[in-house]
Design a protein around this motif. Structure first.
Motif, mmCIF file in Angstrom:
data_model
loop_
_atom_site.group_PDB
_atom_site.id
_atom_site.type_symbol
_atom_site.label_atom_id
_atom_site.label_comp_id
_atom_site.label_asym_id
_atom_site.label_seq_id
_atom_site.Cartn_x
_atom_site.Cartn_y
_atom_site.Cartn_z
ATOM 1 N N ARG A 1 3.641 -28.035 -7.666
ATOM 2 C CA ARG A 1 3.666 -26.938 -7.039
ATOM 3 C C ARG A 1 4.422 -26.835 -5.948
ATOM 4 O O ARG A 1 4.969 -26.244 -5.508
ATOM 5 N N ALA A 2 4.316 -28.078 -5.227
ATOM 6 C CA ALA A 2 5.109 -28.216 -3.784
ATOM 7 C C ALA A 2 6.476 -28.171 -4.245
ATOM 8 O O ALA A 2 7.416 -27.709 -3.354
ATOM 9 N N HIS A 3 7.081 -28.778 -5.270
ATOM 10 C CA HIS A 3 8.326 -29.048 -5.611
ATOM 11 C C HIS A 3 8.857 -27.493 -5.885
ATOM 12 O O HIS A 3 10.092 -27.030 -5.478
ATOM 13 N N ILE A 4 8.180 -26.835 -6.798
ATOM 14 C CA ILE A 4 8.245 -25.389 -6.950
ATOM 15 C C ILE A 4 8.798 -24.633 -5.627
ATOM 16 O O ILE A 4 9.738 -23.731 -5.562
ATOM 17 N N GLU A 5 7.703 -24.880 -4.616
ATOM 18 C CA GLU A 5 7.975 -23.952 -3.715
ATOM 19 C C GLU A 5 9.243 -24.352 -2.718
ATOM 20 O O GLU A 5 9.922 -23.702 -2.033
ATOM 21 N N ALA A 6 9.469 -25.569 -2.823
ATOM 22 C CA ALA A 6 10.835 -26.199 -2.044
ATOM 23 C C ALA A 6 12.140 -26.016 -2.481
ATOM 24 O O ALA A 6 13.064 -26.154 -1.808
ATOM 25 N N VAL A 7 12.110 -26.289 -3.824
ATOM 26 C CA VAL A 7 13.283 -26.489 -4.535
ATOM 27 C C VAL A 7 14.449 -25.696 -4.433
ATOM 28 O O VAL A 7 15.681 -25.857 -4.034
ATOM 29 N N SER A 8 14.227 -24.162 -4.194
ATOM 30 C CA SER A 8 15.353 -23.122 -3.812
ATOM 31 C C SER A 8 15.926 -23.398 -2.580
ATOM 32 O O SER A 8 17.128 -23.581 -2.440
ATOM 33 N N ARG A 9 15.086 -23.520 -1.586
ATOM 34 C CA ARG A 9 15.297 -23.522 -0.172
ATOM 35 C C ARG A 9 16.251 -24.720 0.132
ATOM 36 O O ARG A 9 17.335 -24.784 0.708
ATOM 37 N N ILE A 10 15.663 -25.882 -0.587
ATOM 38 C CA ILE A 10 16.410 -27.155 0.058
ATOM 39 C C ILE A 10 17.878 -26.982 -0.723
ATOM 40 O O ILE A 10 18.843 -27.868 -0.157
ATOM 41 N N THR A 11 17.852 -26.365 -1.930
ATOM 42 C CA THR A 11 19.343 -26.562 -2.590
ATOM 43 C C THR A 11 20.422 -25.836 -1.765
ATOM 44 O O THR A 11 21.063 -26.098 -1.359
ATOM 45 N N ARG A 12 19.760 -24.554 -1.192
ATOM 46 C CA ARG A 12 20.310 -23.695 -0.232
ATOM 47 C C ARG A 12 20.829 -24.067 0.765
ATOM 48 O O ARG A 12 22.041 -24.385 1.353
ATOM 49 N N GLU A 13 19.969 -25.379 1.459
ATOM 50 C CA GLU A 13 20.160 -25.995 2.689
ATOM 51 C C GLU A 13 21.109 -26.897 2.469
ATOM 52 O O GLU A 13 22.071 -27.216 3.400
ATOM 53 N N ALA A 14 21.286 -27.706 1.405
ATOM 54 C CA ALA A 14 21.955 -28.817 1.035
ATOM 55 C C ALA A 14 23.572 -28.247 0.705
ATOM 56 O O ALA A 14 24.466 -28.805 1.418
ATOM 57 N N LEU A 15 23.657 -26.961 0.168
ATOM 58 C CA LEU A 15 25.005 -26.573 0.064
ATOM 59 C C LEU A 15 25.623 -25.954 1.358
ATOM 60 O O LEU A 15 26.621 -26.244 1.855
ATOM 61 N N ASP A 16 24.641 -25.268 2.067
ATOM 62 C CA ASP A 16 24.962 -24.664 3.362
ATOM 63 C C ASP A 16 25.417 -26.073 4.360
ATOM 64 O O ASP A 16 26.516 -26.061 5.228
ATOM 65 N N GLY A 17 24.551 -27.088 4.488
ATOM 66 C CA GLY A 17 24.929 -28.289 5.078
ATOM 67 C C GLY A 17 26.336 -28.919 5.124
ATOM 68 O O GLY A 17 26.709 -29.661 5.779
ATOM 69 N N ALA A 18 26.571 -28.689 3.632
ATOM 70 C CA ALA A 18 27.809 -29.460 3.197
ATOM 71 C C ALA A 18 29.103 -28.371 3.461
ATOM 72 O O ALA A 18 30.141 -28.686 3.379
ATOM 73 N N GLY A 19 28.677 -27.114 3.785
ATOM 74 C CA GLY A 19 29.684 -26.111 4.190
ATOM 75 C C GLY A 19 30.566 -25.997 2.817
ATOM 76 O O GLY A 19 31.497 -25.507 2.748
ATOM 77 N N ILE A 20 29.686 -25.782 1.586
ATOM 78 C CA ILE A 20 30.367 -25.378 0.564
ATOM 79 C C ILE A 20 29.682 -24.643 -0.462
ATOM 80 O O ILE A 20 28.396 -24.116 0.241
ATOM 81 N N THR A 21 30.137 -23.917 -1.498
ATOM 82 C CA THR A 21 29.300 -23.059 -2.228
ATOM 83 C C THR A 21 29.284 -23.599 -3.563
ATOM 84 O O THR A 21 30.031 -24.580 -3.957
ATOM 85 N N LEU A 22 28.520 -22.936 -4.541
ATOM 86 C CA LEU A 22 28.201 -23.477 -5.949
ATOM 87 C C LEU A 22 29.744 -23.481 -6.466
ATOM 88 O O LEU A 22 29.810 -24.453 -7.492
ATOM 89 N N LYS A 23 30.765 -22.866 -6.071
ATOM 90 C CA LYS A 23 31.969 -22.671 -6.907
ATOM 91 C C LYS A 23 32.780 -24.054 -6.779
ATOM 92 O O LYS A 23 33.814 -24.396 -7.539
ATOM 93 N N ASP A 24 32.415 -24.888 -5.537
ATOM 94 C CA ASP A 24 32.949 -25.972 -4.985
ATOM 95 C C ASP A 24 32.453 -27.450 -5.894
ATOM 96 O O ASP A 24 33.238 -28.246 -6.071
#
Ligand code: KG4
Ligand code: ZN
Length: 339
Positions: free
Chosen positions: A52-75
Motif C-alpha cells: 500500500r505504501a508503494h502505491i501511495e509513493a510511486v507516482s510522486r517519487i517518479t515525478r520527483e526523479a524526473l524533475d530532479g534530473a531536469g528531464i522529461t519522459l521523452k528523454d
C-alpha cells in the motif's frame, strides 16, 4: 542515455534517473521513499502495508526523479524495474507502474534482478570497474557470492542455506532493544564491544563449500539472551553486538577468501554490495582481504548500499545493451528463479 530505475521489492520505493554511456556513469537523481518508520511499529516489514505504501509513493517519487534530473519522459532511453526477488505484492506495484509508463510512452522496458542491481551499484561508485570480478552480496534477504563474468553473466558460487546476514543482525538487534532494522545500530554498538566476549558459532559452513548458515548463529545469540534473562543476569549489549559481528564478518571473509582462490584466474577485483555492505566492520575486513590478495576492492558509498533506483537503472543499462527487452507480459516473482 538516460534510464529511469524503479525499485519496490521491499520497504523502500525508489525512482532514479541515471545517465549511462561510453565513459559516462552519472546519477542525475535518486529519490528514496523509506517506509521504515511505519514497519518499525511492528518490528519488521508487514508485506500488505509495504504494498500500500508503494502505491501511495510511486507516482510522486517518479515525478520527483524526473524533475530532479531536469528531464522529461521523452528523454528516457529505457525504464528499468526490479521484477524479482522480493515481496510479491510490493514488486507488483513497481512492475505494473513501470510497464504502464513504458508502453504508454513507447519507451523500452527492462526487467532487473534485484541482486544484480545491488552489484551494479558498484559501477556507479567506481567508473572504471569492469567485469570479471567476484561480488559478495550481503543484505536483509541475501548472502551470496557471484563470479560476475560480464555485465549480464552471473555465476552463483554459493550462498546462505537459511537466513541472510542482515536478518541475523535485525533479529538479534530487536531482542536487545534496537529499533528495526537493527543493522546500522548493531554496527555502531559493535565498535564499543569486545568481539571475544561471547563464543558464537561461525556463519561459515565447515566444509570446502562456499556456503553459509545464519540460523544457528542467530539462535545461539538469542539463546544466550534468554538464558541470561532466566538467571537474572545482564548481557553486555555491546559485547554481544561485537561477538555477533565478528562471527558474521569472519565467516564471510573466510568464504570470500576461498572463492577468490578458486576463481583467481578470472576474478581480478573484489566487490561488496547490498544493505549490509554499509557495515563498517565488514567493509574494513574485506578491504583487508583484497589488500592481502593484491586486488582492488570496490564497495558502494553507504547511500547506494541499501535499496535504491539508481542501482536498478545501472543494471538495466547493461541488460539494455545486451538486447534484453520486456513486453506487456512482464510479471514479478518472489523468488530468484530467473535471470
Ligand atoms: O539491501 P537492503 O536494503 O534490503 C534487502 O535487499 O534485503 O538491506 C537491508 C539490510 C537490513 O537487514 C539492515 O539491517 C542491513 O541491511 N544494514 C546493516 C547496516 N546498514 C543496513 N547491517 C549491518 N550494518 C550496517 N551498517
Ligand atoms: Zn536489497
Amino acid at each position: 542515455m538516460y534510464i529511469l530505475g524503479m525499485e519496490s521489492s521491499c520497504d523502500e520505493t525508489s525512482a532514479s534517473v541515471v545517465e549511462m554511456g561510453e565513459g559516462v556513469r552519472r546519477i542525475c537523481s535518486n529519490v528514496v521513499a523509506s517506509q521504515i518508520d511505519v514497519h518499525r511499529l511492528y518490528g519488521g516489514v508487514v508485506p500488505e502495508i509495504a504494498s500500500r505504501a508503494h502505491i501511495e509513493a510511486v507516482s510522486r517519487i517518479t515525478r520527483e526523479a524526473l524533475d530532479g534530473a531536469g528531464i522529461t519522459l521523452k528523454d528516457l532511453g529505457a525504464i528499468a524495474v526490479t521484477t524479482h526477488p522480493g515481496l510479491i505484492g510490493a514488486l507488483l506495484v513497481g512492475v505494473n507502474f513501470a510497464k504502464s509508463l513504458a508502453f504508454a510512452n513507447d519507451i523500452p522496458l527492462i526487467s532487473v534482478n534485484h541482486i544484480h542491481g545491488h552489484i551494479a551499484a558498484a559501477y556507479l561508485t567506481d567508473p572504471t570497474l569492469e567485469p570479471p570480478f567476484l561480488a559478495v552480496v550481503v543484505s536483509g534477504g541475501h548472502t551470496c557470492l557471484y563470479l560476475v563474468e560480464d555485465h549480464t553473466t552471473f555465476t552463483l558460487l554459493g550462498g546462505t542455506r537459511d537466513d541472510a546476514a542482515g536478518e541475523a543482525f535485525d533479529k538479534v538487534g530487536r531482542e536487545i532493544g534496537l529499533p528495526y532494522p537493527g543493522g546500522a545500530a548493531m554496527d555502531k554498538l559493535a565498535t564499543e564491544g569486545d568481539p571475544k566476549a561471547y563464543k558464537l558459532p561461525s556463519c561459515a559452513i565447515t566444509s570446502d563449500e562456499i556456503a553459509f548458515s545464519f540460523s544457528g548463529l542467530k539462535t545461539a545469540a538469542l539463546n544466550l539472551l534468554n538464558t541470561a534473562k532466566q538467571k537474572g543476569e545482564e548481557i553486555d549489549r555491546a559485547n554481544l553486538a561485537a561477538s555477533l559481528t565478528a562471527s558474521v564478518v569472519d565467516g564471510i571473509v573466510k568464504k570470500t577468501g576461498l572463492a577468490l582462490s578458486t576463481t583467481a584466474a578470472s576474478a581480478k577485483t573484489l566487490v561488496l554490495a547490498g544493505g549490509v555492505a554499509a557495515n563498517s566492520h565488514l567493509r574494513a575486513a574485506l578491504a583487508d582481504l583484497a589488500k592481502k590478495r593484491r586486488i582492488p576492492f570496490v564497495v558502494p558509498e553507504r547511500g547506494l548500499c541499501g535499496d535504491n533506483g539508481a542501482m536498478i537503472a545501472a543494471a538495466g543499462y547493461y541488460d539494455y545493451l545486451a538486447g534484453h527487452r520486456a513486453d506487456t507480459s512482464l510479471n514479478a516473482s518472489a523468488l530468484d528463479d530467473e535471470d
